[in-house]
Scaffold this motif. Structure first.
Motif, mmCIF file in Angstrom:
data_model
loop_
_atom_site.group_PDB
_atom_site.id
_atom_site.type_symbol
_atom_site.label_atom_id
_atom_site.label_comp_id
_atom_site.label_asym_id
_atom_site.label_seq_id
_atom_site.Cartn_x
_atom_site.Cartn_y
_atom_site.Cartn_z
ATOM 1 N N LYS A 125 0.832 -1.200 0.000
ATOM 2 C CA LYS A 125 0.000 0.000 0.000
ATOM 3 C C LYS A 125 0.868 1.252 0.000
ATOM 4 C CE LYS A 125 -3.948 -2.176 0.296
ATOM 5 N NZ LYS A 125 -4.758 -2.164 1.521
ATOM 6 N N ILE A 128 -2.228 7.604 -1.940
ATOM 7 C CA ILE A 128 -2.695 7.901 -3.298
ATOM 8 C C ILE A 128 -2.132 9.209 -3.821
ATOM 9 C CG2 ILE A 128 -4.822 9.114 -2.589
ATOM 10 C CD1 ILE A 128 -6.193 7.715 -4.988
ATOM 11 N N SER A 156 -1.223 10.365 3.022
ATOM 12 C CA SER A 156 -1.590 11.286 1.940
ATOM 13 C C SER A 156 -1.845 12.681 2.511
ATOM 14 C CB SER A 156 -2.858 10.801 1.225
ATOM 15 O OG SER A 156 -2.604 9.661 0.441
ATOM 16 N N ASP A 207 -5.096 14.181 -6.319
ATOM 17 C CA ASP A 207 -5.182 12.796 -6.779
ATOM 18 C C ASP A 207 -6.473 12.117 -6.334
ATOM 19 O OD1 ASP A 207 -2.298 12.407 -7.852
ATOM 20 O OD2 ASP A 207 -2.024 13.314 -5.880
ATOM 21 N N TYR A 208 -7.109 12.687 -5.309
ATOM 22 C CA TYR A 208 -8.354 12.101 -4.799
ATOM 23 C C TYR A 208 -9.249 13.220 -4.300
ATOM 24 C CZ TYR A 208 -11.613 9.209 -2.130
ATOM 25 O OH TYR A 208 -12.749 8.600 -1.650
ATOM 26 N N ARG A 230 -9.192 10.155 -8.619
ATOM 27 C CA ARG A 230 -10.186 9.241 -8.057
ATOM 28 C C ARG A 230 -11.186 10.061 -7.242
ATOM 29 N NH1 ARG A 230 -8.052 4.476 -4.301
ATOM 30 N NH2 ARG A 230 -6.823 4.032 -6.186
ATOM 31 N N GLU A 448 -8.653 2.809 2.493
ATOM 32 C CA GLU A 448 -8.438 2.067 1.244
ATOM 33 C C GLU A 448 -8.593 3.003 0.045
ATOM 34 O OE1 GLU A 448 -7.456 -1.029 0.955
ATOM 35 O OE2 GLU A 448 -7.573 -1.561 3.081
ATOM 36 N N GLU A 449 -9.628 3.855 0.087
ATOM 37 C CA GLU A 449 -9.886 4.782 -1.022
ATOM 38 C C GLU A 449 -8.735 5.764 -1.213
ATOM 39 O OE1 GLU A 449 -13.164 5.833 -2.738
ATOM 40 O OE2 GLU A 449 -13.745 3.740 -2.486
ATOM 41 N N SER A 451 -5.605 5.389 -0.721
ATOM 42 C CA SER A 451 -4.308 4.741 -0.956
ATOM 43 C C SER A 451 -4.355 4.026 -2.294
ATOM 44 C CB SER A 451 -3.998 3.745 0.168
ATOM 45 O OG SER A 451 -4.969 2.719 0.193
ATOM 46 N N LYS A 452 -3.223 3.499 -2.706
ATOM 47 C CA LYS A 452 -3.164 2.724 -3.957
ATOM 48 C C LYS A 452 -2.280 1.512 -3.728
ATOM 49 C CE LYS A 452 0.545 5.720 -5.696
ATOM 50 N NZ LYS A 452 0.945 6.696 -6.733
ATOM 51 N N GLU A 453 -2.490 0.502 -4.535
ATOM 52 C CA GLU A 453 -1.685 -0.715 -4.430
ATOM 53 C C GLU A 453 -0.571 -0.705 -5.466
ATOM 54 O OE1 GLU A 453 -3.980 -4.431 -2.471
ATOM 55 O OE2 GLU A 453 -4.269 -4.176 -4.615
ATOM 56 N N LYS A 454 0.603 -1.137 -5.034
ATOM 57 C CA LYS A 454 1.706 -1.334 -5.951
ATOM 58 C C LYS A 454 2.118 -2.804 -5.892
ATOM 59 C CE LYS A 454 5.001 1.726 -6.511
ATOM 60 N NZ LYS A 454 6.168 2.614 -6.222
#
Length: 463
Positions: A125, A128, A156, A207-208, A230, A448-449, A451-454
């Protein structure tokens, strides 16, 4: 510099004067946020974020009375409910700390095809990016927590724009974060008019976007955001409730009363349209009206007040016009139906208003509930689902099969069984679909919203 006066919605008393931000101020805030996000050496380690949030809990817990009075004064929510809001806000910070311990990635299976042998893969994680949060007036402290703390928890940077009607709670909360040790670039508050807020929401530097407010504004902003942004939207609905003939009347009436008139109905999941089996419709209407008449309406700072003012005189006039339209169309007033003052409206129960009246088709956001009789529950499901809203719904019945059928049939993203639609705890998923919103809130879900997965894939002959 321009400023706005924050006034009590109950008596018009000036509470504070807040400087307004312009587009230049927004750019400065965005540049600060982007700087700390784009330089990973400036990121706050997780243990530092945890320490800051733990200190935030400590400070808030020592100032419950102060936080309660600020929220009640500017938002008009009664003291008793504002105190609950403060306690929820504190718990929301605790929830973020707890979820940080399980906020993790997972292994992705490799080796089950010839092309994927000698590899191992994991997700991780990452924040974002810069979060823009546009908030609403009805829960001025708890919404500020829900829109900023998840961002801080995942790393973030966030910029929050509170409602112009209720900016004091958010400003005070952000100052508490600074007092707890959070560097200012990681959470900034801006108070501005709608045009400047749109400038923030549509900036390519974010970004969000998390937005809480009307569906018209939310969907408009969603159409204008920069590519790749997003978006999370939380609007509202008509919160349909179905009451079967076998419902427990003793539990039903207090639940509907609280769910319909809490914060004068200014809640996105407030009980609004109640579909009652014809065998008990008169009884439910009578008892609900009796309970509504007993509610104490008035000064939100009085600990005995149960229903406070509407957020503005304009809203009182709007509610009055909607109710009058329903009455002219044939609705029967079981109680209320009139304004008490420029700021307060009676707790109102309407029986069988026209299906095309505004009280039947749009979110009332006021102390008004509507009762509609039905004979066939399938017809009740159709009525409950006919509008372009999908948020929280409810059914009251003692029959488990009927309850499960209602959960299956109702379009709500959440269906309560034997409880009102305004129930919420802050670790559960909370959000609407269709016209009611986009994405899911609740502290863990917002993390979760935001953040982003790598994905990391390692190839090695040793594997």
């Amino acid at each position: 510099m321009n400023s706005i006066k924050v006034m009590s919605p109950f008596d018009g008393k000036v509470l504070d004067e807040i400087p307004l931000s312009n587009e230049e101020d927004i750019d400065l805030a965005l540049d600060r946020a982007r700087k700390v996000y784009e330089k990973q050496e400036l990121w706050l380690p997780k243990y530092e974020r945890i320490a800051i949030l733990e200190k935030t809990v400590e400070i808030m817990s020592s100032r419950i009375e102060e936080l309660t009075l600020i929220a009640a004064s500017e938002g008009g929510k009664p003291y008793m409910d504002s105190k609950v809001e403060v306690e929820r806000a504190i718990n929301g910070v605790k929830l973020a700390i707890e979820h940080m311990g399980v906020f993790e990635g997972k292994e992705i299976a490799m080796g089950h095809t010839k092309s994927s042998v000698n590899r191992i893969a994991y997700t991780m994680k990452e924040p974002i990016g810069v979060v823009a949060a546009i908030s609403a007036f009805n829960h001025p402290l708890n919404l500020a927590v829900h829109q900023t703390v998840p961002a801080i928890a995942v790393g973030s940077p966030v910029i929050i724009k509170p409602s112009e009607s209720t900016p004091m709670s958010a400003i005070n909360f952000v100052n508490i974060l600074y007092e707890a040790g959070l560097p200012k670039a990681w959470c900034q508050v801006v108070v501005c008019h709608r045009e400047v807020a749109q400038y923030l929401a549509t900036s390519p530097k974010i970004d969000y976007l998390t937005f809480i407010g009307s569906d018209a504004v939310g969907w408009y902003l969603n159409s204008k955001v920069s590519p790749g942004t997003r978006v999370g939207l939380e609007h509202g609905g008509v919160a349909p409730v179905i009451v079967e003939a076998d419902a427990d009347m003793v539990a039903l009436i207090p639940a509907l009363t609280k769910g319909g008139f809490y914060h004068a109905g200014q809640v996105c999941v407030s009980v609004q349209c109640i579909f009652v089996h014809e065998d008990i419709c008169d009884e439910v209407g009578l008892k609900l009206a009796q309970a509504a008449k007993k509610l104490i309406v008035g000064d939100p700072l009085d600990p005995k007040t149960e229903v406070g003012p509407l957020i503005s005189h304009h809203e009182v006039k709007r509610i009055e016009s909607w109710v009058n339209e329903a009455i002219l169309g044939g609705a029967k007033v079981l109680c209320g139906g009139k304004r008490i003052s420029e700021s307060c409206f009676e707790a109102t129960v309407l029986l069988d208003p026209p299906r095309d009246a505004k009280v039947s088709t749009s979110e009332i956001f006021g102390p008004v509930v509507c009762i509609y009789p039905y004979s066939d529950i399938e017809d009740a499901f159709k009525e409950a689902n006919r509008l372009e809203y999908s948020f929280q719904a409810a059914v009251f019945t003692q029959n488990i099969d009927t309850a499960l059928l209602a959960v299956k049939r109702l379009n709500g993203t959440t269906v309560m069984v034997n409880d009102h639609t305004a129930f919420r705890v802050d670790w559960m998923p909370f959000g609407g679909a269709k016209a009611s919103g986009l994405g899911m809130g609740g502290i863990p879900y917002s993390m979760e919203e935001m953040s982003k997965e790598k994905l990391m894939v390692i190839k090695s002959s040793a594997l």
